[in-house]
Design a protein around this motif. Structure first.
Motif, PDB file in Angstrom:
ATOM      1  N   MET A  96       0.719  -1.152   0.164  1.00  0.00           N
ATOM      2  CA  MET A  96       0.065  -0.042  -0.099  1.00  0.00           C
ATOM      3  C   MET A  96       1.046   1.238   0.029  1.00  0.00           C
ATOM      4  SD  MET A  96      -3.177   0.837   2.118  1.00  0.00           S
ATOM      5  CE  MET A  96      -3.005   1.422   3.565  1.00  0.00           C
ATOM      6  N   ALA A  97       0.640   2.245  -0.889  1.00  0.00           N
ATOM      7  CA  ALA A  97       1.367   3.453  -0.933  1.00  0.00           C
ATOM      8  C   ALA A  97       1.051   4.336   0.115  1.00  0.00           C
ATOM      9  CB  ALA A  97       1.103   4.190  -2.316  1.00  0.00           C
ATOM     10  N   ARG A  98       2.231   4.988   0.564  1.00  0.00           N
ATOM     11  CA  ARG A  98       2.281   5.929   1.683  1.00  0.00           C
ATOM     12  C   ARG A  98       1.578   7.200   1.261  1.00  0.00           C
ATOM     13  NH1 ARG A  98       5.882   5.806   6.000  1.00  0.00           N
ATOM     14  NH2 ARG A  98       5.812   8.048   5.966  1.00  0.00           N
ATOM     15  N   MET A  99       0.735   7.875   1.992  1.00  0.00           N
ATOM     16  CA  MET A  99       0.100   9.060   1.767  1.00  0.00           C
ATOM     17  C   MET A  99       1.003  10.328   1.722  1.00  0.00           C
ATOM     18  SD  MET A  99      -3.582   9.374   3.826  1.00  0.00           S
ATOM     19  CE  MET A  99      -4.667   7.993   3.996  1.00  0.00           C
ATOM     20  N   SER A 100       0.778  11.100   0.680  1.00  0.00           N
ATOM     21  CA  SER A 100       1.604  12.237   0.641  1.00  0.00           C
ATOM     22  C   SER A 100       1.197  13.266   1.935  1.00  0.00           C
ATOM     23  CB  SER A 100       1.384  13.236  -0.375  1.00  0.00           C
ATOM     24  OG  SER A 100       0.246  13.739  -0.457  1.00  0.00           O
ATOM     25  N   ALA A 101       2.160  14.289   2.303  1.00  0.00           N
ATOM     26  CA  ALA A 101       1.480  15.237   3.483  1.00  0.00           C
ATOM     27  C   ALA A 101       0.239  15.792   3.111  1.00  0.00           C
ATOM     28  CB  ALA A 101       2.778  16.297   3.559  1.00  0.00           C
ATOM     29  N   GLU A 102      -0.002  16.291   1.729  1.00  0.00           N
ATOM     30  CA  GLU A 102      -1.144  16.886   1.339  1.00  0.00           C
ATOM     31  C   GLU A 102      -2.403  15.881   1.426  1.00  0.00           C
ATOM     32  OE1 GLU A 102      -3.707  19.804   0.800  1.00  0.00           O
ATOM     33  OE2 GLU A 102      -1.622  19.904   1.030  1.00  0.00           O
ATOM     34  N   GLU A 103      -2.180  14.474   1.175  1.00  0.00           N
ATOM     35  CA  GLU A 103      -3.203  13.643   1.429  1.00  0.00           C
ATOM     36  C   GLU A 103      -3.412  13.269   2.782  1.00  0.00           C
ATOM     37  OE1 GLU A 103      -2.700  10.807  -2.581  1.00  0.00           O
ATOM     38  OE2 GLU A 103      -1.063  10.527  -0.726  1.00  0.00           O
ATOM     39  N   ARG A 104      -2.408  13.257   3.656  1.00  0.00           N
ATOM     40  CA  ARG A 104      -2.797  13.074   5.124  1.00  0.00           C
ATOM     41  C   ARG A 104      -3.215  14.400   5.642  1.00  0.00           C
ATOM     42  NH1 ARG A 104      -2.667   8.706   7.748  1.00  0.00           N
ATOM     43  NH2 ARG A 104      -0.665   7.983   6.848  1.00  0.00           N
ATOM     44  N   ARG A 105      -3.196  15.638   5.145  1.00  0.00           N
ATOM     45  CA  ARG A 105      -3.726  16.785   5.587  1.00  0.00           C
ATOM     46  C   ARG A 105      -5.069  16.906   5.294  1.00  0.00           C
ATOM     47  NH1 ARG A 105      -2.297  22.247   6.756  1.00  0.00           N
ATOM     48  NH2 ARG A 105      -3.650  23.699   5.791  1.00  0.00           N
ATOM     49  N   GLU A 106      -5.351  16.224   3.799  1.00  0.00           N
ATOM     50  CA  GLU A 106      -6.833  16.130   3.572  1.00  0.00           C
ATOM     51  C   GLU A 106      -7.776  14.976   4.645  1.00  0.00           C
ATOM     52  OE1 GLU A 106      -9.065  17.781   1.530  1.00  0.00           O
ATOM     53  OE2 GLU A 106      -7.329  19.047   1.421  1.00  0.00           O
ATOM     54  N   SER A 107      -6.886  14.043   4.958  1.00  0.00           N
ATOM     55  CA  SER A 107      -7.598  12.982   6.042  1.00  0.00           C
ATOM     56  C   SER A 107      -7.916  13.834   7.545  1.00  0.00           C
ATOM     57  CB  SER A 107      -6.689  11.904   6.155  1.00  0.00           C
ATOM     58  OG  SER A 107      -6.476  11.368   5.087  1.00  0.00           O
ATOM     59  N   VAL A 108      -7.077  14.776   7.620  1.00  0.00           N
ATOM     60  CA  VAL A 108      -7.223  15.357   9.176  1.00  0.00           C
ATOM     61  C   VAL A 108      -8.243  16.356   8.790  1.00  0.00           C
ATOM     62  CG1 VAL A 108      -6.066  16.889  10.635  1.00  0.00           C
ATOM     63  CG2 VAL A 108      -4.592  15.107   9.589  1.00  0.00           C
ATOM     64  N   ILE A 109      -8.308  17.014   7.954  1.00  0.00           N
ATOM     65  CA  ILE A 109      -9.478  17.877   7.773  1.00  0.00           C
ATOM     66  C   ILE A 109     -10.968  17.240   7.921  1.00  0.00           C
ATOM     67  CG2 ILE A 109     -10.640  19.509   5.987  1.00  0.00           C
ATOM     68  CD1 ILE A 109      -7.677  20.338   5.147  1.00  0.00           C
ATOM     69  N   ARG A 110     -10.988  16.016   7.010  1.00  0.00           N
ATOM     70  CA  ARG A 110     -12.288  15.333   7.036  1.00  0.00           C
ATOM     71  C   ARG A 110     -12.659  14.747   8.500  1.00  0.00           C
ATOM     72  NH1 ARG A 110     -10.203  13.449   2.304  1.00  0.00           N
ATOM     73  NH2 ARG A 110      -9.581  11.569   3.406  1.00  0.00           N
ATOM     74  N   ALA A 111     -11.382  14.220   9.070  1.00  0.00           N
ATOM     75  CA  ALA A 111     -11.624  13.733  10.558  1.00  0.00           C
ATOM     76  C   ALA A 111     -12.134  14.881  11.629  1.00  0.00           C
ATOM     77  CB  ALA A 111     -10.425  13.053  10.869  1.00  0.00           C
ATOM     78  N   ALA A 112     -11.292  16.020  11.256  1.00  0.00           N
ATOM     79  CA  ALA A 112     -11.569  16.946  12.328  1.00  0.00           C
ATOM     80  C   ALA A 112     -13.044  17.716  11.922  1.00  0.00           C
ATOM     81  CB  ALA A 112     -10.700  18.325  11.874  1.00  0.00           C
ATOM     82  N   MET A 113     -13.525  17.734  10.765  1.00  0.00           N
ATOM     83  CA  MET A 113     -15.015  17.987  10.649  1.00  0.00           C
ATOM     84  C   MET A 113     -15.862  17.365  11.355  1.00  0.00           C
ATOM     85  SD  MET A 113     -15.371  19.211   6.514  1.00  0.00           S
ATOM     86  CE  MET A 113     -17.057  19.006   6.614  1.00  0.00           C
ATOM     87  N   HIS A 114     -15.590  15.719  11.363  1.00  0.00           N
ATOM     88  CA  HIS A 114     -16.461  14.921  12.048  1.00  0.00           C
ATOM     89  C   HIS A 114     -16.341  14.932  13.580  1.00  0.00           C
ATOM     90  CE1 HIS A 114     -18.741  11.049  12.794  1.00  0.00           C
ATOM     91  NE2 HIS A 114     -17.566  10.944  13.640  1.00  0.00           N
ATOM     92  N   GLU A 115     -15.054  15.107  13.819  1.00  0.00           N
ATOM     93  CA  GLU A 115     -14.897  15.253  15.410  1.00  0.00           C
ATOM     94  C   GLU A 115     -15.554  16.648  16.037  1.00  0.00           C
ATOM     95  OE1 GLU A 115     -13.774  12.976  17.543  1.00  0.00           O
ATOM     96  OE2 GLU A 115     -13.693  11.633  16.054  1.00  0.00           O
ATOM     97  N   PHE A 116     -15.083  17.887  15.344  1.00  0.00           N
ATOM     98  CA  PHE A 116     -15.585  19.005  15.791  1.00  0.00           C
ATOM     99  C   PHE A 116     -17.092  19.170  15.515  1.00  0.00           C
ATOM    100  CE2 PHE A 116     -11.361  20.806  14.783  1.00  0.00           C
ATOM    101  CZ  PHE A 116     -10.898  21.187  16.209  1.00  0.00           C
ATOM    102  N   ALA A 117     -17.718  18.722  14.755  1.00  0.00           N
ATOM    103  CA  ALA A 117     -19.087  18.391  14.468  1.00  0.00           C
ATOM    104  C   ALA A 117     -19.873  17.795  15.628  1.00  0.00           C
ATOM    105  CB  ALA A 117     -19.457  17.706  13.239  1.00  0.00           C
ATOM    106  N   ARG A 118     -19.194  17.010  16.124  1.00  0.00           N
ATOM    107  CA  ARG A 118     -19.718  16.137  17.448  1.00  0.00           C
ATOM    108  C   ARG A 118     -19.342  16.580  18.751  1.00  0.00           C
ATOM    109  NH1 ARG A 118     -22.870  13.778  14.146  1.00  0.00           N
ATOM    110  NH2 ARG A 118     -22.321  11.833  13.092  1.00  0.00           N
ATOM    111  N   GLY A 119     -18.290  17.396  19.004  1.00  0.00           N
ATOM    112  CA  GLY A 119     -17.924  17.882  20.119  1.00  0.00           C
ATOM    113  C   GLY A 119     -17.719  19.346  20.397  1.00  0.00           C
ATOM    114  N   GLY A 120     -17.773  19.941  19.376  1.00  0.00           N
ATOM    115  CA  GLY A 120     -17.474  21.566  19.181  1.00  0.00           C
ATOM    116  C   GLY A 120     -15.870  21.797  19.300  1.00  0.00           C
ATOM    117  N   TYR A 121     -15.548  22.963  19.307  1.00  0.00           N
ATOM    118  CA  TYR A 121     -14.179  23.340  19.337  1.00  0.00           C
ATOM    119  C   TYR A 121     -13.687  23.144  20.754  1.00  0.00           C
ATOM    120  CZ  TYR A 121     -10.035  26.291  19.066  1.00  0.00           C
ATOM    121  OH  TYR A 121      -8.791  26.637  19.241  1.00  0.00           O
ATOM    122  N   HIS A 122     -14.396  23.498  21.693  1.00  0.00           N
ATOM    123  CA  HIS A 122     -13.541  23.155  23.134  1.00  0.00           C
ATOM    124  C   HIS A 122     -13.791  21.768  23.422  1.00  0.00           C
ATOM    125  CE1 HIS A 122     -12.638  27.407  23.881  1.00  0.00           C
ATOM    126  NE2 HIS A 122     -13.823  27.712  23.125  1.00  0.00           N
TER     127      HIS A 122
END
Length: 189
Positions: free
Chosen positions: A1-27
């Motif tokens: 399996m190919a490693r993700m580039s930093a940009e692909e990993r960054r996109e993964s973080v943004i998607r995950a962050a949307m989910h987590e922040f949607a559920r728990g808010g900023y704080h």
């Protein structure tokens, strides 16, 4: 399996962050929960983003951009009433099919309001700019009348609140928006 580039990993973080922040808010959301969802360490997370605020703002920008692109795609070649119905239907599908988008929007507004109350006007700058781009995307297709756009966006915000409170779509509260929803169970204009 190919490693993700930093940009692909960054996109993964943004998607995950949307989910987590949607559920728990900023704080209520930890960077640890975001890192865990993506499968990276917190130190790696902070190589991609300088701090939690930057992650939240990137997730906010993505949420607003996705909504703006949805609006733009829905109104392509349409104007006036047809554009209004197309945006309303596309947005209704978005918030029913991807509740994280709705929850993320609401969390953005809460986080900005809290920052403003604490005297931090910079935090909300990105969210306000993204919201104005959303406004502008709807404004011209709806006829370029500020009152029409205001009314349309105000209805959208009320829809956000009603959906967030969990009113089922066959509830009478939706009748003023979508009279057919009570009989069809669908929110389509």
């Amino acid at each position: 399996m190919a490693r993700m580039s930093a940009e692909e990993r960054r996109e993964s973080v943004i998607r995950a962050a949307m989910h987590e922040f949607a559920r728990g808010g900023y704080h209520g959301t930890s960077t640890e929960s975001i890192a865990k969802r993506v499968g990276v360490s917190q130190p790696y997370l902070f190589r991609l983003f300088p701090n939690k605020q930057a992650i939240f703002l990137a997730a906010s920008e993505r949420c607003l951009r996705d909504t703006r692109e949805l609006f733009a795609g829905a109104v392509e070649g349409l104007h006036g009433e047809e554009a209004q119905q197309a945006i309303a239907n596309a947005y209704t599908r978005l918030i029913t099919e991807d509740p994280d988008k709705l929850q993320m929007q609401l969390q953005m507004y809460v986080a900005v309001a809290a920052a403003e109350a604490a005297g931090d006007r910079e935090f909300g700058k990105v969210v306000r700019a993204g919201w104005m781009e959303l406004w502008d995307t709807a404004h011209l297709p709806l006829g370029g009348d500020p009152r029409e756009t205001t009314t349309f966006m105000a209805y959208g915000m009320l829809i956000n609140v009603l959906a967030a409170m969990g009113f089922p779509f066959d509830h009478r509260v939706w009748e003023g928006f979508y009279p057919e929803a009570r009989t069809t169970g669908r929110l389509e204009m």
